[in-house]
Design an enzyme around this catalytic site. Sequence first.
Site, mmCIF file in Angstrom:
data_model
loop_
_atom_site.group_PDB
_atom_site.id
_atom_site.type_symbol
_atom_site.label_atom_id
_atom_site.label_comp_id
_atom_site.label_asym_id
_atom_site.label_seq_id
_atom_site.Cartn_x
_atom_site.Cartn_y
_atom_site.Cartn_z
ATOM 1 N N ARG A 1 7.062 -6.278 1.565
ATOM 2 C CA ARG A 1 7.417 -5.091 2.340
ATOM 3 C C ARG A 1 8.885 -4.773 2.070
ATOM 4 O O ARG A 1 9.668 -5.665 1.726
ATOM 5 C CB ARG A 1 7.208 -5.346 3.833
ATOM 6 N N LYS B 1 6.248 -10.052 9.353
ATOM 7 C CA LYS B 1 6.174 -9.615 10.740
ATOM 8 C C LYS B 1 6.125 -10.817 11.671
ATOM 9 O O LYS B 1 5.459 -11.812 11.390
ATOM 10 C CB LYS B 1 4.937 -8.731 10.942
ATOM 11 N N HIS C 1 5.886 1.210 0.161
ATOM 12 C CA HIS C 1 4.555 0.697 0.480
ATOM 13 C C HIS C 1 3.558 1.025 -0.628
ATOM 14 O O HIS C 1 2.546 0.336 -0.781
ATOM 15 C CB HIS C 1 4.080 1.275 1.818
ATOM 16 N N ARG D 1 3.478 -1.819 -2.824
ATOM 17 C CA ARG D 1 2.715 -2.899 -2.184
ATOM 18 C C ARG D 1 1.218 -2.651 -2.337
ATOM 19 O O ARG D 1 0.447 -3.567 -2.636
ATOM 20 C CB ARG D 1 3.123 -2.986 -0.716
ATOM 21 N N HIS E 1 -0.933 -10.907 5.390
ATOM 22 C CA HIS E 1 -1.789 -10.333 6.426
ATOM 23 C C HIS E 1 -2.327 -11.449 7.316
ATOM 24 O O HIS E 1 -2.804 -12.473 6.818
ATOM 25 C CB HIS E 1 -2.964 -9.581 5.803
ATOM 26 N N TYR F 1 -8.316 -2.873 0.681
ATOM 27 C CA TYR F 1 -7.986 -2.734 -0.730
ATOM 28 C C TYR F 1 -9.214 -2.928 -1.602
ATOM 29 O O TYR F 1 -9.271 -2.413 -2.716
ATOM 30 C CB TYR F 1 -6.897 -3.744 -1.116
#
Length: 300
Positions: free
Chosen positions: A148, A172, A244, A247, A270, A279
């Site tokens: 990110r 995150k 992004h 990414r 994730h 994806y």
Amino acid sequence: MRSYLDHLTVERGLAANTLASYRRDLRRYVDHLAALGRTQLGEVTEADVTGFLVRLRTGDEDHPSLSSTSAGRAVVAVRGLHRFALREGAVTVDVAAAVRPPTPPKRLPKALTVTEVEAILDAAGAPGTTLALRDRALLELLYGTGARISEAVGLDLDDLDLDASTVRLSGKGGKQRLVPVGSYARDAVSAYLVRARPDLVTTGRGTPAVFLNARGGRLSRQSAWTVLAKASERAGITATVSPHTLRHSFATHLLDGGADVRVVQELLGHASVTTTQIYTLVTVEKLREVYATAHPRSRG
């Protein structure tokens, strides 16, 4: 129906285009009810409303089928009509209250082709300049690791282990993950650290940040975004490209190359594989396109 449209015009102040769409959707609904022999809203059942939704999606001889988005808008209009009728005392029950608009399909991430990514990387910065080395290193790292933008600009020198070709990314919630760094990204980052960063750091007060701005401070997310935008423009990419996007492209190209979705999940950081599986929809769509154009009996 006329009273409801007046209500939307006067009290809700809907835009003219929205009102036109509602009017068209409700006219189609009235035709549907008429075909069922319903002349008053009080005669309508929940099954009638559900049947209307089905006809929106499947179409009929007088109307083409609608996308989930358009059908959803029509259902919202119908639900509003019945809610208004109940509030005005025209009916005693809102039969449309439990009818839900169709769930819109998941938006597929927009991935660049490998050729487009390479063009952007080659267009990073003015050749031979200090900032060009930084920009190339930044973009190579973004695409090479799937980081990110916040993870990339948040990198400190201690997070890099170029001898082991790894980088520690803080995602995150402060969750960290160790990600391999490919040879292109490793070489670009190494060149930046040796030939460019020392010049940049002398203009600041000293910082452990990997990527520095022209004043020697940590590169901001906005500045990193600008680096990519300018490189994309120089590369002649007409579509909007964000950090992004790189990414997305990282994940898509891995899956296209045969990577397991669980591995991609770990690389992207994730928490759930469900997030990563969107994806796989991209690659399935690509497979469909290839099949449709290449197989002799793919079309009727």
